[in-house]
Every structure is written in structure tokens, then in C-alpha cells.
Scaffold this motif. Structure first.
Motif, short mmCIF file in Angstrom:
data_model
loop_
_atom_site.label_atom_id
_atom_site.label_comp_id
_atom_site.label_asym_id
_atom_site.label_seq_id
_atom_site.Cartn_x
_atom_site.Cartn_y
_atom_site.Cartn_z
N ARG A 158 8.84 46.50 -6.60
CA ARG A 158 9.88 47.02 -5.51
C ARG A 158 9.71 46.04 -4.24
NH1 ARG A 158 11.31 48.63 -9.73
NH2 ARG A 158 11.96 50.51 -10.26
N PRO A 159 10.69 45.44 -3.75
CA PRO A 159 10.55 44.82 -2.44
C PRO A 159 10.19 45.58 -1.28
CG PRO A 159 12.85 44.72 -2.88
CD PRO A 159 12.07 45.48 -4.27
N LYS A 160 9.11 45.35 -0.55
CA LYS A 160 8.58 46.57 0.52
C LYS A 160 9.90 46.61 1.45
CE LYS A 160 3.57 45.91 1.08
NZ LYS A 160 2.72 44.95 2.01
N GLU A 161 10.62 45.64 1.58
CA GLU A 161 11.74 45.89 2.54
C GLU A 161 12.68 47.12 2.39
OE1 GLU A 161 14.88 42.56 1.03
OE2 GLU A 161 13.23 41.99 2.57
N ARG A 162 12.57 47.28 1.06
CA ARG A 162 13.49 48.40 0.70
C ARG A 162 12.50 50.02 0.26
NH1 ARG A 162 15.47 50.66 -4.33
NH2 ARG A 162 14.74 49.27 -5.46
N VAL A 163 11.45 49.63 -0.52
CA VAL A 163 10.38 50.65 -0.56
C VAL A 163 9.06 50.04 -0.36
CG1 VAL A 163 9.65 52.06 -2.59
CG2 VAL A 163 11.76 51.28 -2.89
N GLU A 212 0.36 47.92 -3.04
CA GLU A 212 0.77 46.48 -2.73
C GLU A 212 0.45 45.51 -4.16
OE1 GLU A 212 -1.04 43.20 0.06
OE2 GLU A 212 0.37 44.69 1.22
N LEU A 213 1.16 44.87 -4.41
CA LEU A 213 0.87 43.82 -5.59
C LEU A 213 -0.10 42.94 -5.19
CD1 LEU A 213 4.19 42.50 -7.17
CD2 LEU A 213 2.91 44.45 -8.01
N PRO A 214 -1.31 42.58 -6.15
CA PRO A 214 -2.41 41.65 -5.51
C PRO A 214 -1.95 40.38 -5.40
CG PRO A 214 -2.62 42.49 -7.72
CD PRO A 214 -1.28 43.14 -7.22
N PHE A 215 -0.80 39.95 -6.09
CA PHE A 215 -0.40 38.44 -5.97
C PHE A 215 0.84 38.35 -5.12
CE2 PHE A 215 0.58 40.53 -10.06
CZ PHE A 215 1.82 40.74 -9.84
N ASP A 216 1.28 39.37 -4.61
CA ASP A 216 2.57 38.84 -3.81
C ASP A 216 2.56 40.26 -2.68
OD1 ASP A 216 4.96 38.48 -2.32
OD2 ASP A 216 5.83 37.75 -3.99
N THR A 229 3.98 48.25 -6.16
CA THR A 229 4.27 48.39 -7.65
C THR A 229 5.08 49.44 -7.80
OG1 THR A 229 1.55 47.95 -7.75
CG2 THR A 229 2.61 48.77 -9.75
N TYR A 230 6.05 49.27 -8.84
CA TYR A 230 6.86 50.37 -9.34
C TYR A 230 6.03 51.47 -9.95
CZ TYR A 230 9.79 52.56 -13.03
OH TYR A 230 10.25 53.44 -13.86
N VAL A 231 6.52 52.66 -9.56
CA VAL A 231 5.67 54.03 -9.54
C VAL A 231 5.04 54.39 -10.92
CG1 VAL A 231 7.82 55.48 -9.60
CG2 VAL A 231 5.69 56.43 -8.70
N TRP A 232 6.08 53.93 -11.87
CA TRP A 232 5.67 54.43 -13.33
C TRP A 232 4.56 53.33 -13.92
CZ3 TRP A 232 5.70 58.32 -16.45
CH2 TRP A 232 6.83 59.17 -16.20
#
Ligand code: MSP
Length: 518
Positions: free
Chosen positions: A208-213, A218-222, A227-230
Motif C-alpha cells: 500500500r502506498p504510504k501516502e494512503r496507508v 515498510e517494504l525493505p526494497f521501497d 506491506t499489505y496486512v494479510w
């Protein structure tokens, strides 16, 4: 972290902390607790994991609505789950929160591994998102355009995200489910899953883009994405047992997941493909139950029809609830939760049938064996008896049916035995025998019934631990010894029992004309 190899590793779902624990969550957790006690009674070593699912949009919005920081909100609500489980005396060994570093580390590690192996890519996506389910839903899953579990319309979401190549693993997953007929209990859920896998499986949007959620790992590569909650929460089942250290396999190979059908798809299609991609074998079993409904609707926070376990316990105790859970729901099917039904079960099965068998039998012992210090059971028990044969059938059912969650079968069999014992007393008329003074004839009637009470009460230990312990101690025996299940359940195992009783009632009838609810 666990430190010794278990025979069984039991897990519940991680509950969302936007809700408070209700009877639905309590059911799964109580079943896990009962099975832990059951396997322990069978001499097995059990490790039991539960916890809370704390990231994602739904939780962040709930915190905002409550006017709290998301950290304070999740701390508070996670603690509430833990405290309710403690109040209900749930014997979990570990309680994991997805906000803990030990978990986040594993999520980041696995994401990086899949990114490096080319199983994660970047693309743009548009779909229908159900906030209640925290996942994209297909049109086929909607009823009149609404989610059938949450009764809400999904929202259209279009954004650029990272995707997991779930489709790449769908054939491999199908083969796994085809080749393991008992991997999902009951079997019909496995067929449902094979049905999902017959349809085209899309890749899974896992960011999920941080600007929204922003509330997530945090993704280790971006760093612009979380990360999506599931994708985060499902990994708890291995992060809690030390993955990727090799020792996690000792637990994983004996894993038993417990959950309701609402999260069958995520635990098969998502979790199954994630495991295959990570090179981890599938779980041993997925044990799937139906819904507790109220007035035909699933009990859930979003529908507002919940019963709180602590309030219930305060009013009616918790042991009757544990019994009701197992007796009333056939594993896999839905069941109705009403206070009237609970009271009726409690009064009929516990107070009248089982409770009455105990009080009348102990009352007779007190009266007819007056003056004796104790009862010599072993030496005065007939070697052959019809109640002994019925007990044998019951023990077989307990060993077989409990281990595959078919609890009601054993309980039906046990209550048929109580009926048989009650009828046996009525037909044998010990009150007439007592008048003749023939002790051997009296023993021949009373001792087998006492054996039925001793052994069935022991078997009810995992279901109603406190009352079982207190009945056994009233009999003058105990269940917390080093004795094996088979020994304790053998006919005539106990030498002596009490001959004097306190006249204690173990189950008092619940007298409520019109229950107010809790
Ligand atoms: N957070 C996810 C699970 C992630 S697992 C890695 C989730 N949480 S939840 O709080 O919604 O819990 C769902 C689970 O709670 C169900 O699968 C079931 O175990 C239990 N139940 C909640 N309501 C229930 C009923 N009304 N009836 C039966 N079980 C119910 O999904």
C-alpha cells in the motif's frame, strides 16, 4: 521463542484490534485451549500460539475514529484480547503482535527473499476493495454488490503497487490440496478451495502506498510503501517459531491452524502460495469451523450483534460456555448462539442429566455406606458390566473424534451413557437392595456407576477443567497425576474412593424466565 520440540503446534487467527473480543473469537480460542488440554492429557507436548493483527487501513481508521494514536490504540486493544483470554484461563504459550520487532523482521526478510527471486514486481492495479475483509474481492464474491460478511459495498481502488506472483504457484498449490485429502477439516472445505483454484488466480497486491496507508511494515526494497496486512499477518505462524532458523521446522511440521470459514481463502490461496514460493511446506492441517450466528446473521462487530465473553462469564461462568460451544456446533457448520439455547443446554445436559447422576449416586454412597472410612472400588467392581462396554465405546470416540474436531459425537455418546447409567440405577433399585443389607449386590450396582462418573469426568477435564477437577476431588481422586490417559481410564484403576460427600451441587440450574441477554 519455544525451546523444545512439540508434538502439536496449535494456532488461532490473529484477531484484528479494531474489535473487542466477542463470542466468535472466543470460540476459536477456547477450542484451541480445549485441544491443548486434550493432547496434554494424551501425554503429548503442545505449543499454542495466539495473538493480534495490528496493521493496515482498517486499524488506522479505527484509531483515528477513537481519537487515539494508532500505537496507543493497538496497545490498548491488543492488551484487551490478552486480558480476556487470561480471564477465560486460556493456556496459550505465546501471544504474538504483528507490531513486534521479532515479527516485522521476518516479514521484511521474506519480502526481500521473494523480491530477489523475482516473485514480486511493480504494476498498476484497479479493483474492488472490502475494508472489512482487508482484501480485494471479486464480483463473484459479492451479493447485490455488497460483501456478504460485512454487508458493505467495496470501494474502487486504483493505484500502483507491488505484486506477488500468486498465479505462478496456483497449479502447485492445487496439486498439494489434491494430494492431501485430509489437509483441510472438514473435507468439504477442501473441495471449496479446489473450486477457487479451478478459477483463474490473479497475482496478489502486497503493498500500500504510504501516502494512503502508512500504518504497516515498510517494504525493505521501497520505503514509499508498506506491506499489505494479510501478507504481513499470515507470516506470524512462522515468525513466532523462529523462521528462518531451521528449528522452526520442529514446530511447523506439526502445525494445526484453527479458523473460521471467513478466512479460508486467505489461509489457502494466499498463505499456500506464499509458503510454496518461500520453499516452506504447507501446514499439517487447516481446521475450519462455521459461524456463530445471532438471528441468522454472523456475530460480528460490524453487524453490531456481539456478546462479550467477560460479561457472559460473569453472569453464567465459563465452563458451561465451553461445553455449549462443543456440544452445539458441528465442526464446519454454522450454529445459532442464543442465551435461551445456552440455558436450555446447561439445565438439561449439565444440571439435570450429568449433575443429577452425580448427586444421586454420591447421595446413595453417603447413605448406604455410612460408617465406612472409604469405598473399596477396585476389589468390589464386577469385572464385566454393560456400563463398562459403553465406556469402552465412549473412550474410542474421544480418542478418535476429538482429534478431528468432531466433538459433538463424543459428547452425544457420553450423554447417552449418562442416560444409560441413570436408567440402570432406576431399574436396579439400589434403595431396595440397601434394605436387604446385601453389600455385594449393592456394590455391584453402585461401583460401576461410580466408575462411569470417574472416567467421564476425567474426559471432560479439557472441556470443563475446574468443575472436572472439583468432582474428581469430591470422589477422592485427582486428574493431575503422572498417570497416563489409558491407565486412568481403565476399569477399576482407582483402589479407593470417598464414602463421605459434601453434598455439593456442581451445576445449579439457571432459573431465568426471560433472559435479559448479556
Ligand atoms: N486478522 C484476521 C486473521 C489473520 S490470521 C493471520 C482476521 N481477524 S478477525 O478478528 O476478523 O478474526 C476472524 C476469526 O475470528 C475467524 O476466523 C474466527 O476464528 C473468529 N470469529 C470471529 N467471528 C466469528 C463468528 N461469528 N463465528 C465463528 N468464528 C468467528 O480475520
Amino acid at each position: 521463542m519455544p525451546n523444545s520440540k512439540p508434538d502439536i503446534y496449535i494456532t488461532t487467527p490473529l484477531y484484528y484490534v479494531n474489535s473487542h473480543p466477542h463470542i466468535g473469537h472466543t470460540f476459536t480460542t477456547v477450542v484451541a485451549d480445549i485441544l491443548k488440554r486434550y493432547y496434554t492429557q494424551m501425554g503429548k507436548k503442545v505449543y499454542f500460539l495466539t495473538g493480534t493483527d495490528e496493521h493496515g487501513e482498517k486499524i488506522a481508521l479505527a484509531a483515528e475514529k477513537a481519537g487515539k494514536s494508532v500505537e496507543a490504540f493497538t496497545d490498548e486493544n491488543s492488551a484487551r484480547f490478552k486480558s480476556v483470554w487470561d480471564t477465560m484461563e486460556i493456556g496459550y504459550d505465546d501471544f504474538i503482535r504483528t507490531t513486534e520487532e521479532r515479527h516485522k523482521k521476518v516479514v521484511r526478510n521474506l519480502l526481500q527473499k521473494l523480491y530477489n527471486s523475482g516473485d514480486i514486481y511493480f504494476a498498476s492495479y484497479e479493483g474492488n476493495y472490502c475494508l472489512g475483509c482487508e482484501r480485494f474481492v471479486t464480483d463473484a464474491e459479492l451479493v447485490d454488490g455488497k460483501c456478504k460478511d460485512h454487508g458493505t459495498e467495496p470501494k474502487k481502488v486504483k493505484e500502483e503497487n507491488y505484486f506477488f506472483k500468486m498465479s505462478k504457484y496456483s497449479d502447485a498449490l492445487k496439486k498439494e490440496f489434491e494430494s492431501k485429502p485430509d489437509i483441510i477439516r472438514p473435507e468439504w472445505y477442501r473441495r471449496e478451495v479446489l473450486g477457487y483454484l479451478n478459477d483463474k488466480i490473479d497475482d496478489l497486491c502486497i503493498s500500500r502506498p504510504k501516502e494512503r496507508v502508512s500504518w504497516g511494515i515498510e517494504l525493505p526494497f521501497d520505503e514509499k510503501f508498506v506491506t499489505y496486512v494479510w501478507f504481513d499477518a499470515l507470516l506470524n505462524y512462522v515468525s513466532a517459531i523462529g523462521y528462518p532458523d531451521d528449528s522452526f521446522k520442529d514446530y511447523w511440521n506439526v502445525s494445526e491452524h484453527f479458523l473460521a470459514k471467513d478466512i479460508l481463502r486467505t489461509h489457502t490461496v494466499y498463505w499456500g502460495t506464499m509458503l510454496i514460493a518461500a520453499g516452506i511446506p504447507l501446514y499439517k492441517h487447516l481446521n475450519v469451523h462455521g459461524y456463530w450466528n445471532m438471528s441468522g446473521m454472523k456475530m460480528s462487530k460490524s453487524l453490531g450483534n456481539v456478546i462479550e465473553p467477560s460479561a457472559f462469564k460473569e453472569k453464567y461462568g465459563d465452563e458451561g460456555l465451553r461445553f455449549f460451544f462443543l456440544r452445539e456446533m458441528k465442526w464446519g457448520d454454522d450454529a445459532d448462539f442464543t442465551i435461551e439455547r445456552f440455558i436450555s443446554r446447561y439445565n438439561t445436559d449439565l444440571a439435570n442429566n450429568y449433575g443429577n447422576l452425580i448427586s444421586r449416586t454420591l447421595g446413595m454412597v453417603e447413605k448406604y455406606y455410612v460408617g465406612q472410612d472409604s469405598l473399596s472400588v477396585k476389589n468390589n467392581l464386577p469385572k464385566q458390566h454393560k456400563l463398562k462396554d459403553s465406556l469402552k465405546t465412549l473412550i474410542e470416540s474421544y480418542k478418535k473424534d476429538f482429534s478431528v474436531c468432531e466433538f459433538y459425537k463424543t459428547l452425544e455418546c457420553m450423554w447417552a451413557l449418562f442416560d444409560e447409567a441413570n436408567k440402570y440405577i432406576a431399574d436396579s433399585k439400589p434403595w431396595d437392595i440397601a434394605k436387604t443389607g446385601n453389600k455385594a449386590d449393592l456394590d455391584a450396582v453402585i461401583m460401576p456407576v461410580l466408575e462411569v462418573i470417574r472416567i467421564t469426568t476425567y474426559m471432560l477435564g479439557p472441556v470443563m477443567p475446574k468443575v472436572s477437577k472439583s468432582i474428581l476431588s469430591e470422589l477422592g481422586t485427582t486428574n493431575d497425576t503422572n498417570v497416563s490417559f489409558d491407565d486412568f481410564c481403565s476399569w477399576g484403576f482407582v483402589d479407593k474412593m470417598n464414602s463421605k460427600y459434601s453434598n455439593k451441587k456442581f451445576f445449579n440450574r439457571i432459573e431465568e424466565e426471560k433472559p435479559e441477554g448479556v
